[in-house]
Design a protein around this motif. Structure first.
Motif, mmCIF file in Angstrom:
data_model
loop_
_atom_site.group_PDB
_atom_site.id
_atom_site.type_symbol
_atom_site.label_atom_id
_atom_site.label_comp_id
_atom_site.label_asym_id
_atom_site.label_seq_id
_atom_site.Cartn_x
_atom_site.Cartn_y
_atom_site.Cartn_z
ATOM 1 N N SER A 1 0.815 -1.213 0.000
ATOM 2 C CA SER A 1 0.000 0.000 0.000
ATOM 3 C C SER A 1 0.850 1.264 0.000
ATOM 4 C CB SER A 1 -0.929 0.008 1.219
ATOM 5 O OG SER A 1 -0.170 -0.021 2.430
ATOM 6 N N ASP A 2 2.138 1.127 0.290
ATOM 7 C CA ASP A 2 3.015 2.296 0.317
ATOM 8 C C ASP A 2 3.690 2.550 -1.032
ATOM 9 O OD1 ASP A 2 4.424 -0.071 0.670
ATOM 10 O OD2 ASP A 2 5.981 0.829 1.912
ATOM 11 N N PHE A 3 3.298 1.779 -2.048
ATOM 12 C CA PHE A 3 3.792 1.989 -3.400
ATOM 13 C C PHE A 3 2.612 1.957 -4.371
ATOM 14 C CE2 PHE A 3 7.729 0.698 -1.430
ATOM 15 C CZ PHE A 3 8.727 1.344 -2.146
ATOM 16 N N PHE A 4 2.711 2.764 -5.409
ATOM 17 C CA PHE A 4 1.770 2.655 -6.520
ATOM 18 C C PHE A 4 2.552 2.084 -7.694
ATOM 19 C CE2 PHE A 4 -0.584 3.896 -10.243
ATOM 20 C CZ PHE A 4 -1.886 3.644 -9.870
ATOM 21 N N THR A 5 2.095 0.949 -8.196
ATOM 22 C CA THR A 5 2.901 0.148 -9.121
ATOM 23 C C THR A 5 2.155 -0.153 -10.407
ATOM 24 O OG1 THR A 5 4.033 -0.897 -7.247
ATOM 25 C CG2 THR A 5 4.165 -2.031 -9.373
ATOM 26 N N THR A 6 2.897 -0.156 -11.491
ATOM 27 C CA THR A 6 2.370 -0.629 -12.767
ATOM 28 C C THR A 6 3.496 -1.330 -13.524
ATOM 29 O OG1 THR A 6 1.072 -0.003 -14.727
ATOM 30 C CG2 THR A 6 2.893 1.443 -14.121
ATOM 31 N N ILE A 7 3.135 -2.070 -14.538
ATOM 32 C CA ILE A 7 4.120 -2.680 -15.432
ATOM 33 C C ILE A 7 3.830 -2.213 -16.846
ATOM 34 C CG2 ILE A 7 4.960 -4.826 -16.483
ATOM 35 C CD1 ILE A 7 4.603 -6.216 -13.824
ATOM 36 N N VAL A 8 4.835 -1.659 -17.463
ATOM 37 C CA VAL A 8 4.725 -1.228 -18.849
ATOM 38 C C VAL A 8 5.187 -2.393 -19.736
ATOM 39 C CG1 VAL A 8 5.487 0.453 -20.572
ATOM 40 C CG2 VAL A 8 5.204 1.151 -18.177
ATOM 41 N N PRO A 9 4.335 -2.918 -20.606
ATOM 42 C CA PRO A 9 4.714 -4.073 -21.436
ATOM 43 C C PRO A 9 5.601 -3.668 -22.610
ATOM 44 C CG PRO A 9 2.474 -3.430 -21.926
ATOM 45 C CD PRO A 9 2.928 -2.533 -20.804
ATOM 46 N N LEU A 10 6.705 -3.036 -22.276
ATOM 47 C CA LEU A 10 7.689 -2.593 -23.257
ATOM 48 C C LEU A 10 8.874 -3.542 -23.206
ATOM 49 C CD1 LEU A 10 8.425 -0.216 -25.217
ATOM 50 C CD2 LEU A 10 9.559 0.858 -23.271
ATOM 51 N N ARG A 11 9.315 -4.010 -24.392
ATOM 52 C CA ARG A 11 10.392 -4.997 -24.448
ATOM 53 C C ARG A 11 10.018 -6.207 -23.581
ATOM 54 N NH1 ARG A 11 13.936 -5.440 -28.187
ATOM 55 N NH2 ARG A 11 15.564 -6.066 -26.772
ATOM 56 N N ASP A 12 10.727 -6.421 -22.462
ATOM 57 C CA ASP A 12 10.463 -7.591 -21.622
ATOM 58 C C ASP A 12 9.709 -7.237 -20.362
ATOM 59 O OD1 ASP A 12 10.597 -10.329 -21.082
ATOM 60 O OD2 ASP A 12 12.440 -10.117 -19.910
ATOM 61 N N GLY A 13 9.081 -6.079 -20.353
ATOM 62 C CA GLY A 13 8.279 -5.666 -19.195
ATOM 63 C C GLY A 13 9.086 -4.826 -18.224
ATOM 64 N N VAL A 14 8.675 -3.581 -18.011
ATOM 65 C CA VAL A 14 9.362 -2.678 -17.083
ATOM 66 C C VAL A 14 8.402 -2.330 -15.963
ATOM 67 C CG1 VAL A 14 10.594 -0.490 -16.823
ATOM 68 C CG2 VAL A 14 10.680 -1.711 -19.003
#
Length: 208
Positions: A189-202
């Motif tokens: 809850s202390d981070f807001f996270t996403t994954i960008v599906p660029l190349r191998d995932g960032v």
């Protein structure tokens, strides 16, 4: 192994983003010749943009290879800021130093040879933590480095889709570690996270 992005899309993006920087091109050629994994230009530009937006004073890389990602960070750093490179192979660090010197950016970098996790814990108030070490170490890296992060820090991790292996049930220790790392980051809850599906995932995570 799953291709994360259609090769035609990657080709299109690369054509939109031509590069004439001699050091960037030399490092990309070296990676191809050595079959050495680097983040590649699309992710490099993404890191560069994030750095420009964040305006960090301290960037710490866990796993720098021969300095390709560090060069993208360094090119975006402001006055008095630095990026710390960590790499166990001295020859890789020597090459990274050469490239950043040729770019006139060596004064924005600190070159460290040794265990990335041990070196990383020597720094405090890290504004951007970039994780690109052996994948089985990702959860341990997060645990070790959390106390070293500044408020509102960014955590960026490469290979977080791991060639699509994150969706496979019967996977090896690297795949399991990447999946565990992703689950931890998204559950905090202390981070807001996403994954960008660029190349191998960032993975990109903002410390709230």
């Amino acid at each position: 192994m799953i291709q994360i992005t259609d090769p035609r899309i990657e080709g299109y993006l690369m054509k939109l983003q031509p590069e004439d920087d001699a050091q960037i091109l030399a490092m990309e050629e070296k990676a191809r010749e050595m079959k050495f994994p680097i983040i590649d230009r699309l992710v490099g530009r993404f890191l560069h943009l994030l750095t420009r937006l964040k305006q960090p004073k301290l960037v710490v890389e866990l796993g720098s290879g021969f300095g390709y990602s560090a060069l993208w960070f360094a090119r975006a750093l402001g006055e008095g800021a630095k990026v710390v490179l960590t790499e166990y192979a001295e020859k890789n660090i020597a090459y990274a130093r050469q490239m950043l010197e040729e770019e006139g950016l060596a004064d924005k970098a600190e070159f460290r040879v040794g265990n990335a996790l041990e070196i990383g814990q020597e720094y405090d108030n890290i504004d951007i933590l970039f994780i690109d070490i052996d994948k089985y170490q990702y959860p341990a890296a997060l645990e070790a480095m959390l106390p070293r992060l500044a408020q509102n820090a960014l955590v960026i991790a490469d290979n977080t889709l791991w060639y699509g292996r994150v969706v496979e049930e019967n996977s090896n220790k690297d795949s399991e570690a990447v999946k565990r790392f992703n689950e931890i980051m998204f559950s905090r809850s202390d981070f807001f996270t996403t994954i960008v599906p660029l190349r191998d995932g960032v993975l990109l995570s903002y410390r709230i």
